[in-house]
Design a protein around this motif. Structure first.
Motif, PDB file in Angstrom:
ATOM      1  N   ASP A   1     106.952  21.277 -16.267  1.00 20.60           N
ATOM      2  CA  ASP A   1     106.808  20.341 -17.381  1.00 20.60           C
ATOM      3  C   ASP A   1     106.120  21.142 -18.485  1.00 20.60           C
ATOM      4  OD1 ASP A   1     104.014  20.280 -17.012  1.00 20.60           O
ATOM      5  OD2 ASP A   1     103.982  18.289 -16.087  1.00 20.60           O
ATOM      6  N   PRO A   2     105.782  20.548 -19.634  1.00 19.86           N
ATOM      7  CA  PRO A   2     105.264  21.374 -20.740  1.00 19.86           C
ATOM      8  C   PRO A   2     103.970  22.123 -20.413  1.00 19.86           C
ATOM      9  CG  PRO A   2     105.996  19.243 -21.548  1.00 19.86           C
ATOM     10  CD  PRO A   2     106.041  19.155 -20.051  1.00 19.86           C
ATOM     11  N   VAL A   3     103.234  21.722 -19.378  1.00 18.06           N
ATOM     12  CA  VAL A   3     101.942  22.369 -19.108  1.00 18.06           C
ATOM     13  C   VAL A   3     101.858  23.013 -17.727  1.00 18.06           C
ATOM     14  CG1 VAL A   3     100.702  20.884 -20.726  1.00 18.06           C
ATOM     15  CG2 VAL A   3     100.887  20.192 -18.325  1.00 18.06           C
ATOM     16  N   ARG A   4     102.909  22.894 -16.903  1.00 22.89           N
ATOM     17  CA  ARG A   4     102.823  23.395 -15.532  1.00 22.89           C
ATOM     18  C   ARG A   4     103.992  24.317 -15.199  1.00 22.89           C
ATOM     19  NH1 ARG A   4     101.862  17.683 -14.794  1.00 22.89           N
ATOM     20  NH2 ARG A   4      99.648  17.263 -14.431  1.00 22.89           N
ATOM     21  N   TYR A   5     103.747  25.235 -14.253  1.00 26.60           N
ATOM     22  CA  TYR A   5     104.785  26.182 -13.864  1.00 26.60           C
ATOM     23  C   TYR A   5     104.595  26.607 -12.425  1.00 26.60           C
ATOM     24  CZ  TYR A   5     100.925  29.425 -14.749  1.00 26.60           C
ATOM     25  OH  TYR A   5      99.706  30.059 -14.741  1.00 26.60           O
ATOM     26  N   LEU A   6     105.655  27.183 -11.853  1.00 28.45           N
ATOM     27  CA  LEU A   6     105.558  27.899 -10.580  1.00 28.45           C
ATOM     28  C   LEU A   6     105.426  29.372 -10.928  1.00 28.45           C
ATOM     29  CD1 LEU A   6     108.443  26.354  -8.436  1.00 28.45           C
ATOM     30  CD2 LEU A   6     106.003  25.794  -8.347  1.00 28.45           C
TER      31      LEU A   6
ATOM     32  N   ASP B   1     114.918  20.542 -12.502  1.00 31.81           N
ATOM     33  CA  ASP B   1     114.651  19.771 -13.723  1.00 31.81           C
ATOM     34  C   ASP B   1     113.307  20.184 -14.299  1.00 31.81           C
ATOM     35  OD1 ASP B   1     116.967  18.058 -13.566  1.00 31.81           O
ATOM     36  OD2 ASP B   1     115.987  17.137 -11.825  1.00 31.81           O
ATOM     37  N   VAL B   2     113.279  20.396 -15.607  1.00 30.61           N
ATOM     38  CA  VAL B   2     112.023  20.617 -16.316  1.00 30.61           C
ATOM     39  C   VAL B   2     111.731  19.337 -17.079  1.00 30.61           C
ATOM     40  CG1 VAL B   2     110.783  22.051 -17.962  1.00 30.61           C
ATOM     41  CG2 VAL B   2     112.592  23.055 -16.539  1.00 30.61           C
ATOM     42  N   ALA B   3     110.633  18.657 -16.722  1.00 35.60           N
ATOM     43  CA  ALA B   3     110.299  17.386 -17.373  1.00 35.60           C
ATOM     44  C   ALA B   3     109.971  17.638 -18.839  1.00 35.60           C
ATOM     45  CB  ALA B   3     109.116  16.740 -16.659  1.00 35.60           C
ATOM     46  N   ALA B   4     110.487  16.789 -19.718  1.00 37.16           N
ATOM     47  CA  ALA B   4     110.242  16.941 -21.153  1.00 37.16           C
ATOM     48  C   ALA B   4     108.798  16.580 -21.499  1.00 37.16           C
ATOM     49  CB  ALA B   4     111.219  16.067 -21.942  1.00 37.16           C
ATOM     50  N   HIS B   5     108.210  15.709 -20.677  1.00 44.69           N
ATOM     51  CA  HIS B   5     106.817  15.288 -20.910  1.00 44.69           C
ATOM     52  C   HIS B   5     106.012  15.596 -19.664  1.00 44.69           C
ATOM     53  CE1 HIS B   5     108.386  13.316 -24.429  1.00 44.69           C
ATOM     54  NE2 HIS B   5     109.313  12.764 -23.669  1.00 44.69           N
ATOM     55  N   LYS B   6     104.708  15.639 -19.829  1.00 38.55           N
ATOM     56  CA  LYS B   6     103.811  15.927 -18.713  1.00 38.55           C
ATOM     57  C   LYS B   6     104.032  14.920 -17.584  1.00 38.55           C
ATOM     58  CE  LYS B   6      98.989  16.549 -17.683  1.00 38.55           C
ATOM     59  NZ  LYS B   6      97.700  15.938 -17.982  1.00 38.55           N
ATOM     60  N   ILE B   7     104.199  15.437 -16.364  1.00 37.07           N
ATOM     61  CA  ILE B   7     104.413  14.559 -15.204  1.00 37.07           C
ATOM     62  C   ILE B   7     103.115  13.792 -14.935  1.00 37.07           C
ATOM     63  CG2 ILE B   7     104.944  14.501 -12.728  1.00 37.07           C
ATOM     64  CD1 ILE B   7     106.503  17.215 -13.243  1.00 37.07           C
TER      65      ILE B   7
END
Ligand code: CTP
Ligand code: CA
Length: 236
Positions: free
Chosen positions: A27-32, A109-115
């Protein structure tokens, strides 16, 4: 300390080195991500430049390493960005060294907003998909019988019930079709987040050179020695 006198045996050679880890957004602030510091790839780029090569460093995420002097640096984040930048730079390269820790998977899927958390106690399930294998693509893209670019891979391996570090390394070299594979023995804190490496340098022509425990700069020197020896043997 850097070794005192380095040979200028890469003069006139275009070299591509990938380094560091990729980040696959959720999402916009998180990653693997992964724990790669980038130090080994940066040492390889620095030593190649000192030996006269024209070096392009494709840099993923690192432990805040400064760009090495005398090297063209392209900063990327995701595996896909690293893939595009590497293929572009590899098109006219004599040697490509894949030292980057490329994510094998990314979220579908990459969330458009913070999960956000929901009111029930549920947690999201993250579905992953495979990333392209850049090293395998480089091998595949090379014209049949072509010797350039020389393709060098890295593998961090542990021994297990299926085989030793060396056996896993030999199998990976065959599977990936690279010209050289730098095999690091990992486990017990070796290689990740430490200053030392130990393992083997395996070449497609059968040459196997043990790598003594030493600094990443010393390993870089050993890798370039093996690559230049491999190229000299190709001439025979
Ligand atoms: N590599 C790559 N593209 C990927 C994954 C890995 O180019 N998507 C490169 C790495 O930079 C490294 C080599 O392939 O030079 C070996 O990486 P490694 O993770 O050891 O091998 P994999 O084929 O991904 O196998 P494994 O299942 O053991 O992770
Ligand atoms: Ca992998």
């Amino acid at each position: 300390a850097e070794p005192a006198a380095l040979p200028r045996d890469l003069e006139g050679t275009r070299v591509v080195v990938t380094a560091g880890g990729t980040r696959e957004p959720l999402d916009p602030v998180r990653y693997l991500g992964n724990r790669s510091s980038g130090r080994q790839g940066y040492a390889l780029a620095r030593v190649a430049a000192q030996r006269g090569a024209e070096v392009t460093l494709i840099a993923g995420h690192t432990a805040d390493l400064p760009d090495p002097a005398g090297v063209t640096v392209r900063h990327v984040s995701t595996a896909e960005q690293l893939r595009v930048a590497t293929h572009k730079a590899a098109a006219d390269a004599g040697i490509v060294v894949m030292a980057a820790a490329v994510a094998d998977f990314r979220p579908v899927d990459v969330a458009a907003h913070k999960i956000k958390k929901t009111d029930d106690a549920s947690a999201p399930v993250i579905t992953l998909t495979r990333n392209a294998d850049i090293l395998a693509e480089l091998v595949r893209d090379r014209a049949p019988g072509a010797r350039r670019p020389v393709i060098v891979g890295f593998a961090a391996e542990t021994g297990d019930e299926d085989g030793s570090v060396l056996e896993h390394g030999r199998a990976k070299l065959r599977r990936k079709g690279a010209d050289l594979l730098v095999v690091n023995a990992v486990g017990d804190g070796l290689a990740f987040e430490v200053e030392d490496n130990a393992g083997w340098l395996l070449a497609a022509d059968g040459a196997e050179t043990p790598i003594p425990l030493g600094s990443k700069a010393q390993l870089a020197v050993a890798v370039w020695d093996a690559v230049t020896a491999f190229i000299r043997h190709q001439g025979d």
